[in-house]
Design a protein around this motif. Structure first.
Motif, mmCIF file in Angstrom:
data_model
loop_
_atom_site.group_PDB
_atom_site.id
_atom_site.type_symbol
_atom_site.label_atom_id
_atom_site.label_comp_id
_atom_site.label_asym_id
_atom_site.label_seq_id
_atom_site.Cartn_x
_atom_site.Cartn_y
_atom_site.Cartn_z
ATOM 1 N N GLU A 41 3.781 2.545 1.040
ATOM 2 C CA GLU A 41 3.197 1.071 1.160
ATOM 3 C C GLU A 41 2.732 1.215 2.134
ATOM 4 O O GLU A 41 3.955 1.060 3.241
ATOM 5 C CB GLU A 41 4.449 0.976 0.495
ATOM 6 N N LYS A 49 6.752 -4.586 4.378
ATOM 7 C CA LYS A 49 7.626 -5.105 3.549
ATOM 8 C C LYS A 49 8.930 -5.072 3.421
ATOM 9 O O LYS A 49 9.593 -4.509 4.003
ATOM 10 C CB LYS A 49 7.203 -4.346 2.380
ATOM 11 N N GLU A 69 -2.853 -1.387 0.263
ATOM 12 C CA GLU A 69 -1.379 -1.628 0.313
ATOM 13 C C GLU A 69 -1.004 -0.543 -0.011
ATOM 14 O O GLU A 69 -0.110 -0.604 0.050
ATOM 15 C CB GLU A 69 -1.728 -2.392 -0.909
ATOM 16 N N ARG A 70 -1.417 0.230 -1.430
ATOM 17 C CA ARG A 70 -0.432 1.597 -1.531
ATOM 18 C C ARG A 70 -1.523 2.162 -1.889
ATOM 19 O O ARG A 70 -2.589 2.044 -2.411
ATOM 20 C CB ARG A 70 -0.413 1.120 -3.257
#
Ligand code: ADP
Ligand code: MG
Length: 490
Positions: free
Chosen positions: A275, A279, A72-73
């Motif tokens: 990221e 988001k 996710e990161r």
């Protein structure tokens, strides 16, 4: 009994338009040195890297195809070392937060776990001239490079090559890399150690400079033997980096193994943490939509293989061979769909036609391809013309001997088969009257063979048939001719 423990590290150059952190052309095959360079990829002070989103997306697609967990990161790190081909004095790579982790690729009956897949930049290239000077070409510096690392799940040279080949095919299906090992677009490093089954792993050696599948296989076999002999004599294996010398057919010591702390990794301060996924509040152009990428995956080799087995009634081995080259698989599919659209009765004979097409693909066409070194995707035989040839064979409009020569002509000229057959008068002769005339002539020219056959010698019949084929350039229908010969000689 000592067993080999093997893990692979595979670097692949990604097929993007521009380099990883600047807008220079990504063209490492460019033969003029230092044309695709700029202050960013040359590491001039004050320049800033700008990440190529397409490269990130390609790595994620590869990760998805290999059942990896997508981060996710993720972030980039500097790997610091000095070498003349590294203009910045560090390589931008990924250390503790790679894009993909924990995947798997099934090779034959075995699952080989994938530790991680990360993104980094390629280095320049050193060129050593005839006078002992070394020159540097930076066209390759900054080209996006994907690194895949496997767990030490591989137990033999064949398994390692099987993994590398299967991975190469996936890269080609995904259009992520040309992945040609000879051109350095895919580069394998082998980690290998020996141990007694059930005992802890032994000390490993890393082998570099492997630029063909044969080199991977030979190096593993060589190293298995070298390490076994050392251990057998009660000696120790030293942890080191070795290179493959293709002339000596041996691995040679290069340097003692460095470890992560030697590189003084630290987070790349000029690139923000990545990221991944949608988001809230992200600008559209910054979004890397993992689910959209997942939905965009093409049919992968394994899936195509299963579908081919069902749809065309192929054996597993046959299907694996067919899908293992993307160009061949799509040529076959295209030709088959052409055939299906030619005649209604062909749809009922689909499996039979598929078999016929595969036979010609794997024998006569394969021989022409191998002789000339032309890849399927670049040859002059189009799927449409190939389909037409298969239809003619299926309808017995030409004999297999003629089919072979027509295919060779198609391969050389790109002409369609009906033109070639017409031009050269190669249509199969099945007309009874015409065949009887020719066969009478053959019998009277070969009285001894005729008598021999009447006396029970079956080979004499084959001989007469051979004479007939020679005199008709292979055009006589073999079944009809055999019947007529037997009738005349009974
Ligand atoms: P390093 O820190 O030396 O780079 P890693 O643990 O990161 O080592 O592993 C690098 C590669 O070596 C991986 O492909 C891994 O599967 C393989 N590997 C790790 N230990 C062994 C071993 N004992 N024998 C053979 N291969 C190994
Ligand atoms: Mg690396």
């Amino acid at each position: 009994m000592l067993e080999a423990v093997i893990g692979l590290e595979i670097h692949s150059q990604l097929k993007t338009k521009s380099k990883l952190f600047c807008d220079n052309l990504n063209d490492p095959q460019e033969s003029h040195p230092n044309v695709n360079v700029c202050p960013v990829c040359m590491g001039h002070p004050g320049t800033l890297p700008a990440l190529n989103k397409k490269a990130v997306e390609q790595v994620i697609r590869v990760g998805l195809a290999l059942d990896c967990a997508i981060a996710e990161r993720s972030k980039f790190d500097r790997k610091n070392y000095f070498y003349p081909d590294l203009p910045k004095g560090y390589q931008i790579s990924q250390y503790d937060m790679p894009l993909c982790e924990k995947g798997v690729l099934r090779v034959g009956e075995k699952d080989i776990r994938i530790t991680r897949i990360h993104l980094e930049e390629d280095t320049g290239r050193l060129v050593h001239d005839a006078y002992g000077a070394s020159l540097v070409d930076f066209n390759r510096a900054g080209v996006p490079l994907m690194e895949l690392v496997t767990e030490p799940d591989i137990a033999s040279a064949d398994e390692a090559v099987g993994f590398a080949r299967a991975f190469q095919t996936i890269l080609q299906y995904l259009d992520a890399s040309h992945a040609n090992m000879e051109k350095g677009q895919m580069r394998c490093e082998v980690n290998i150690s020996m141990h007694e089954k059930g005992k802890p792993f032994g000390t490993k050696v890393e082998i570099k400079n492997l630029n063909s599948f044969a080199a991977v296989k030979n190096a593993i076999e060589y190293e298995t033997k070298r390490q076994s002999e050392l251990l057998g004599k009660g000696k120790e294996v030293i942890q080191e980096t070795r290179g493959w010398d293709d002339n000596k057919k041996a691995t040679v010591s290069q340097r003692l193994k460095e470890s992560a702390h030697d590189y003084r990794y630290f987070p790349e301060p000029d690139l923000p943490v990545l990221e991944l996924g949608k988001k809230a509040g992200m600008p559209e152009e910054a979004i890397i939509d993992v689910e959209k990428l997942r939905a965009s995956l093409p049919e992968l080799p394994k899936q195509k293989q299963k579908r081919f087995e069902k749809e065309f009634d192929l054996g597993e081995k046959e299907a694996i061979l067919l899908v293992s080259d993307k160009g061949t698989a799509s040529f076959f599919e295209h030709a088959l769909s052409e055939l299906m659209s030619m005649a209604k009765e062909f749809t009922e004979a689909k499996k039979q036609l598929a078999k016929l097409a595969i036979n010609y693909l794997n024998s006569d066409l394969r021989a022409l391809i191998n002789e000339t070194g032309t890849p399927v995707s670049e040859m002059r035989v189009t799927p449409e013309n190939f389909a037409e040839l298969i239809a003619l064979i299926h309808k017995s409009a030409i004999t297999s001997a003629v089919a072979k020569s027509v295919l060779a002509e198609m391969f050389a000229t790109g002409k369609d088969p009906s033109n070639i057959i017409e031009e050269k008068g190669l249509a199969q002769v099945s007309d009874a009257g015409e065949l009887e005339e020719k066969i009478k002539a053959i019998i009277s020219a070969n009285p001894k063979a005729a008598t021999d056959f009447k006396a029970g010698n079956q080979n004499a019949l084959q001989f007469l048939l051979g004479q007939l084929m020679a005199s008709t350039k292979g055009k006589a229908n073999p079944e009809a001719s055999t019947e007529i010969l037997k009738k005349f000689l009974s």
